[in-house]
Scaffold this motif. Structure first.
Motif, PDB file in Angstrom:
ATOM      1  N   ARG A 179     -14.368 -10.003  -1.731  1.00  0.00           N
ATOM      2  CA  ARG A 179     -14.471  -9.345  -3.095  1.00  0.00           C
ATOM      3  C   ARG A 179     -15.466  -9.344  -4.216  1.00  0.00           C
ATOM      4  N   SER A 191      -6.022   2.076  -6.674  1.00  0.00           N
ATOM      5  CA  SER A 191      -8.134   1.436  -5.637  1.00  0.00           C
ATOM      6  C   SER A 191      -8.205   2.756  -4.977  1.00  0.00           C
ATOM      7  N   HIS A 212       0.536  -1.380   0.208  1.00  0.00           N
ATOM      8  CA  HIS A 212      -0.066  -0.038  -0.123  1.00  0.00           C
ATOM      9  C   HIS A 212       1.236   1.330   0.194  1.00  0.00           C
ATOM     10  N   GLU A 238       0.313  -0.424  -4.234  1.00  0.00           N
ATOM     11  CA  GLU A 238      -1.526  -0.508  -4.558  1.00  0.00           C
ATOM     12  C   GLU A 238      -1.368   1.063  -4.265  1.00  0.00           C
ATOM     13  N   HIS A 266     -10.091   3.537  -1.350  1.00  0.00           N
ATOM     14  CA  HIS A 266      -9.786   3.054   0.084  1.00  0.00           C
ATOM     15  C   HIS A 266     -10.688   3.298   1.543  1.00  0.00           C
ATOM     16  N   HIS A 300     -10.067  -3.741  -7.681  1.00  0.00           N
ATOM     17  CA  HIS A 300     -11.352  -3.988  -6.811  1.00  0.00           C
ATOM     18  C   HIS A 300     -12.088  -2.635  -6.883  1.00  0.00           C
TER      19      HIS A 300
HETATM   20 ZN   LIG Z   1      -7.494  -2.420  -2.161  1.00  0.00          ZN
END
Ligand SMILES: [Zn+2]
Ligand SMILES: [Zn+2]
Length: 598
Positions: free
Chosen positions: A511, A443, A380, A418, A445, A473
């Motif tokens: 997911r 992404s 991340h 990410e 979040h 996602h």
């Molecule tokens: Zn994620």
């Protein structure tokens, strides 16, 4: 292992406290403090519990004062909050259950409890049905009807089990039954699990056994069985932990094809297939195919011969939705579906540098053991800077280590990240940092409750960044737990095509994101899909099968999935400027088709 406390848990706790205080008639000031804390925590892109455990000062976060911070610490340390428990004791039981019904705010719940004496969702449903609820102040007929609809929707949702949990339960029961039944030859799941639906109703199993009489009682005797519903020669039904109904049927080896076909469904597919058979003077049932004129029933040991008798090729269960699959089968146009073996890489995973459980090298070794040609390590980004996301300095250090490991595993290791898409669509790393990376996942979040237009523009802006390789996602949903964000999927996929951005099929079974229909639209538009596990643990690398199932339900072949291409072709796409990627991908798809036709 205890489940770690998520931000969602803490948000729920504080929202509940605010609601309970409001029902009690406490001061607005106190109520607002809890609501504000819940809102703040909902927007965080990192784990508050982890920050609390690491001893970070939570009061640095705007909207979190001393009292709130102490309650978070207490919750994380002990699993509950005394002030909350005390409030719950002072109110009638089931007040929280009533609050969870959409449309039932604290004031309405208070009125329902005080004036109608309602203490449960069942009583609320009754009051909505007999008109008492509509007579409460500020309620009215429309709102009461809406509440009734929400109660029914909630019940529907809780009746179905997410695919991943159903698949695990099925695997466990299968293993236990084989241990308990020496005569068991095969045990095949049918129904929605075999079709890899997102959520599963009942679990249908078909057993072939040399000693059929032992099978039903053995199932009923398993330790995980809560309740036995039916126990007979042909069928046994039980409920196992965690509340899944299993219907076990005994099949005959020479007639398994019809039975498997019949119980696999879908209902809609079977209705269409029955019509198709009827037009040929044939009728279908779970035992075989009957020639109507002679009343002779033919048996089929497998589904291939069953479909073959109807003049059709075998149709993969994932396609049996009662849509276009029969026409495609009749015209010889069924797709050559992707399989797990087609995947050559995994491009989304985390190490213990951020919130993964394993060190870099263990993660990489586990990927290499999957036999992949390439991978991307994607910890991340720093998010709001408190939890374990990587700062640019830590990212640079990680890249250096990864470059050093490059030759050790016979596999291309891409340096990735990410990266959070911030609420305004800006990336969480500046462009020069993104430029150091081989592979950039963008992404969402946090700030998931944005309206449709804001959320769509936010993701579009990320796609327009020249460094962003793929959207991770996209809908952020968690099956049965968190609804998808609101966005215009058509606009997003059109933008993905125009900007040369890939879209992820996140294979984490909670997911499944993109979902099948969205993935099908991506395929139609020529948007490259990537099937990733988003592993935080080495065990999760085998979740790729759930993502492959989504792709199969979307009628995808290997040519539609970027990480099914050999390293040279995938890297060729990745190294091309984004403006050239759409054309390049089209050429790859055309080349793959020509290759498979040859
Ligand atoms: Zn994620
Ligand atoms: Zn991730």
């Amino acid at each position: 292992m205890t489940t770690p406390i998520s931000n969602d848990d803490i948000v729920t706790l504080f929202n509940n406290m605010a609601a309970m205080l409001e029902i009690k008639g406490d001061t607005v000031f106190k109520i607002r403090a809890y609501q504000r804390a819940a809102n703040t925590i909902d927007q965080l892109s990192w784990s508050l519990a982890t920050a609390a455990v690491n001893g970070e000062d939570l009061k640095k976060i705007p909207g979190i004062g001393k009292a709130i911070s102490e309650k978070v610490q207490e919750y994380v340390a002990t699993g509950h909050v005394v002030a909350y428990d005390r409030l719950a004791e002072e109110l009638p039981p089931n007040v929280l259950e009533l609050l969870e019904v959409p449309g039932m705010g604290p004031k309405t719940v208070k009125a329902a409890v005080d004036e109608l004496g309602i203490g449960s969702v069942a009583e609320l449903e009754q009051a909505a049905l007999d008109g008492r609820l509509a007579q409460l102040p500020r309620m009215g007929k429309r709102s009461a009807e809406n509440i009734l609809r929400h109660i029914h929707a909630q019940r529907m949702r809780s009746d179905r089990t997410p695919l991943g949990i159903a698949a695990e339960t099925c695997a466990a029961v299968t293993e236990q039954l084989f241990d308990a039944c020496p005569g068991l030859v095969s045990l095949t799941p049918a129904g929605s699990l075999r079709r890899w639906e997102e959520t599963i109703g009942d679990l249908d199993l078909i057993a072939i056994s040399e000693n059929p009489a032992e099978t039903g009682p053995a199932l009923a005797g398993l330790a995980s069985v809560r309740e036995t519903l039916v126990q007979g020669d042909a069928k046994t039904s039980v409920v196992v932990d965690p509340g899944i109904q299993i219907d076990l049927r005994i099949g005959e080896p020479d007639a398994l094809g019809a039975m498997l076909q019949y119980f696999t469904g879908s209902q809609q597919h079977n209705i269409r297939l029955r019509d198709y058979a009827n037009r040929q003077g044939l009728s279908l049932n779970e035992y075989g195919i009957t020639v109507v004129d002679t009343a002779v029933t033919e048996k089929f040991p497998d589904e291939e011969s069953f479909y073959g008798r109807l003049g059709l090729p075998w149709i993969a269960p994932e396609l049996r939705r009662g849509a276009d699959e029969l026409d495609a089968a009749r015209n010889g146009e069924l797709p050559n579906l992707i399989t797990v073996d087609d995947l050559r890489g995994d491009l989304h995973m985390h190490s213990d540098w951020s919130d993964g459980k394993f060190p870099l090298e263990e993660m990489i070794a586990a990927v290499a053991a999957m036999g992949y040609e390439y991978m991307a390590l994607t910890d991340h980004s720093q998010g709001l800077g408190v939890a374990n996301g990587l700062t640019p300095d830590r990212l640079a250090a990680q890249i250096e280590i990864l470059r050093g490991l490059q030759d050790r595993y016979g596999m291309v290791i891409l340096c990735g990240s990410e990266v959070d898409i911030r609420a305004d669509g800006a990336m969480d790393f500046p462009d020069d940092v993104l430029g150091m990376l081989d592979w950039v996942i963008a992404s969402v979040h946090n700030a998931m409750s944005q309206d449709r237009e804001t959320m769509t523009n936010r993701i579009v802006r990320a796609m327009e960044n020249p460094h962003v390789s793929m959207i991770g996602h996209a809908s952020t949903r968690l099956l049965g737990r968190r609804d998808p964000v609101d966005f215009d999927i058509e606009a997003l996929l059109q933008t993905a095509r125009a900007t040369g951005t890939a879209m992820e099929i996140n294979a984490a079974p909670e997911r499944l994101d993109l979902k099948d229909t969205h993935a099908a639209r991506a395929r139609e538009l020529g948007v490259p899909l990537v099937i990733n596990t988003d592993s935080h643990h080495t065990d999760s690398l085998s979740n790729q099968r759930y993502g492959v199932a989504v792709a199969r339900r979307a009628w995808c072949g290997p040519q539609h999935v970027l990480n099914a291409y050999p390293a040279s072709e995938f890297l060729g796409w990745l190294r091309a400027p984004k403006a050239e990627r759409a054309a390049r991908f089209d050429a790859m798809v055309a080349g793959a088709r020509a290759g498979s036709a040859a």
